[in-house]
Design a protein around this motif. Structure first.
Motif, mmCIF file in Angstrom:
data_model
loop_
_atom_site.group_PDB
_atom_site.id
_atom_site.type_symbol
_atom_site.label_atom_id
_atom_site.label_comp_id
_atom_site.label_asym_id
_atom_site.label_seq_id
_atom_site.Cartn_x
_atom_site.Cartn_y
_atom_site.Cartn_z
ATOM 1 N N UNK A 32 -29.904 1.273 29.588
ATOM 2 C CA UNK A 32 -29.125 2.309 30.711
ATOM 3 C C UNK A 32 -29.671 2.610 32.080
ATOM 4 N N UNK A 33 -30.657 2.046 31.746
ATOM 5 C CA UNK A 33 -31.404 2.902 33.745
ATOM 6 C C UNK A 33 -31.854 1.526 33.421
ATOM 7 N N UNK A 62 -38.344 0.685 29.935
ATOM 8 C CA UNK A 62 -39.845 0.085 29.407
ATOM 9 C C UNK A 62 -40.319 1.497 28.947
ATOM 10 N N UNK A 63 -40.835 2.970 30.187
ATOM 11 C CA UNK A 63 -41.452 3.689 29.617
ATOM 12 C C UNK A 63 -41.072 4.126 27.707
ATOM 13 N N UNK A 64 -39.609 3.844 27.537
ATOM 14 C CA UNK A 64 -38.799 5.813 26.738
ATOM 15 C C UNK A 64 -39.521 3.493 25.228
ATOM 16 N N UNK A 65 -39.568 2.329 25.609
ATOM 17 C CA UNK A 65 -40.259 1.399 24.626
ATOM 18 C C UNK A 65 -41.527 2.046 24.841
ATOM 19 N N UNK A 78 -28.135 -2.505 32.161
ATOM 20 C CA UNK A 78 -28.095 -3.685 32.578
ATOM 21 C C UNK A 78 -27.967 -5.251 32.278
ATOM 22 N N UNK A 79 -28.731 -5.900 32.404
ATOM 23 C CA UNK A 79 -28.771 -6.719 31.967
ATOM 24 C C UNK A 79 -29.787 -6.512 30.845
ATOM 25 N N UNK A 132 -26.878 9.375 19.398
ATOM 26 C CA UNK A 132 -25.171 9.988 19.883
ATOM 27 C C UNK A 132 -25.346 9.677 21.185
ATOM 28 N N UNK A 133 -24.743 7.968 21.858
ATOM 29 C CA UNK A 133 -24.367 8.347 23.214
ATOM 30 C C UNK A 133 -25.002 7.160 23.449
ATOM 31 N N UNK A 134 -24.058 6.462 25.092
ATOM 32 C CA UNK A 134 -24.392 5.448 25.323
ATOM 33 C C UNK A 134 -25.502 5.115 26.595
ATOM 34 N N UNK A 135 -24.963 6.512 27.524
ATOM 35 C CA UNK A 135 -25.866 6.427 29.205
ATOM 36 C C UNK A 135 -27.038 6.311 29.300
#
Length: 346
Positions: free
Chosen positions: A17-18, A24-27, A48-49, A325-328
């Motif tokens: 979503x960004x 990558x920071x989240x992962x 994003x792709x 919950x949430x997609x963005x």
């Protein structure tokens, strides 16, 4: 996959979503806290792709497994998927799984239909053929041609996401693993696992050897009632997409019309979640939402969630991936909560 198979693997679903570098920071944070895997959905207008994001994640992490949950064979040609999957797998050796599904949020916004079971069967066959380095005969308006994938990558596991009986049996028959979309309700999960095993036995496979991964919405909370109200759009969508009989098994009676107006692009991926909750409340009351959260989702305290995860593993589930919950927005709060309290309890 890179981690030991003897314990339950816990993953996290991360929508692209960004910008890829931010995702990558989240992962990387999930990797630091001990999550086994990160799964990325594919929907070209929502996010994003997915393969661009996976490439960045492969380069930015060292241990966490990566996968699509899921890409599809309708907006992406099998040959394109094979090349993209090979490219990611080269950057994350032994860490990448290609998850495939019927399309859903990828196909509906562009006027396409979801893939049929027959199309899924052929698509998986094409993918495996190309990734193995063998030729496939393609037929199109320009005629018939035999082609192969240069620099193939045979070791990529192909997992099929399924909820209906035909695709569950297909997954057990031909896929390297199954992503179960039935949630964690023991009754519906048992039925889904039976269909997978039927397909595996029909193909002469050892049914118990087909790895099962369950997707589930999750929230660490001591106020399930409040949290449950937020997932009314998810419950309504399951009912609308043919899941009403499964909900009824858990005592949840929901009747949702075929067409739902006032929410873009749909209830599950609504850009305005508060509006989606309000619209879904016309069919899903607070009691039904609470029952759905308790039966199908992983909502509760850290100890309660850990106990349910252990029960899933005892029932034959190899892995789970948790959804917020949430997609963005990235699931940072869920990663921190589960990483701090649930994973240590396991």
């Amino acid at each position: 996959m890179s981690r030991a198979a003897g314990r339950l693997k816990v993953g996290i679903r991360v929508p692209p979503c960004d910008r890829a570098d931010r995702i990558v920071r989240t992962v990387r944070r999930a990797e630091e806290l001990g999550f086994d895997s990160a799964w990325f959905p594919d929907s070209q207008l929502l996010w994003r792709d997915v393969f661009t994001t996976l490439t960045a994640a492969a380069l930015g992490t060292e241990q966490i497994d990566l996968g699509t949950a899921v890409t599809n064979l309708a907006t992406r040609h099998p040959a394109v998927i094979a090349s993209a999957a090979r490219s990611v797998a080269e950057l994350a050796p032994g860490r990448f799984t290609l998850g495939l599904g019927v399309g859903d949020s990828s196909v509906a916004p562009v006027g396409l239909r979801r893939s049929t079971t027959a199309e899924m069967r052929e698509g998986l066959t094409v993918l495996r053929t190309l990734l193995n380095g063998d030729e496939w005969e393609f037929t199109g308006p320009g005629g018939t041609v035999r082609s192969r994938l240069r620099d193939p990558h045979p070791a990529i596991p192909l997992h099929l996401a399924a909820s209906g009986p035909r695709n569950l049996r297909l997954a057990g028959e031909v896929a390297d693993g199954v992503i179960l979309l039935s949630g964690v309700s023991p009754r519906t999960l048992a039925g889904a696992m039976d269909r997978v095993r039927e397909g595996a036995r029909a193909a002469g496979r050892v049914a118990e050897a087909v790895p099962l991964t369950v997707s589930a919405y999750c929230e660490v909370t001591d106020d399930i009632e409040a949290a449950a109200r937020r997932i009314k759009p998810i419950c309504a969508t399951i009912a609308r997409n043919g899941g009403a009989p499964f909900l009824a098994l858990a005592g949840i009676e929901v009747d949702v019309p075929d067409v739902v107006d006032g929410v873009y692009p749909d209830l599950v991926h609504a850009e305005d979640w508060d509006t989606a909750v309000r619209v879904a409340s016309a069919w899903v009351d607070d009691a039904a939402a609470l029952r759905f959260a308790e039966e199908f989702c992983l909502f509760g305290t850290a100890d309660e969630i850990a106990r349910r995860l252990r029960a899933l593993h005892a029932d034959g589930v190899r892995g789970v991936f948790l959804q917020h919950v949430g997609s963005y927005d990235p699931p940072l709060d869920l990663i921190e909560a589960v990483g701090a309290s649930v994973l240590p309890a396991l």
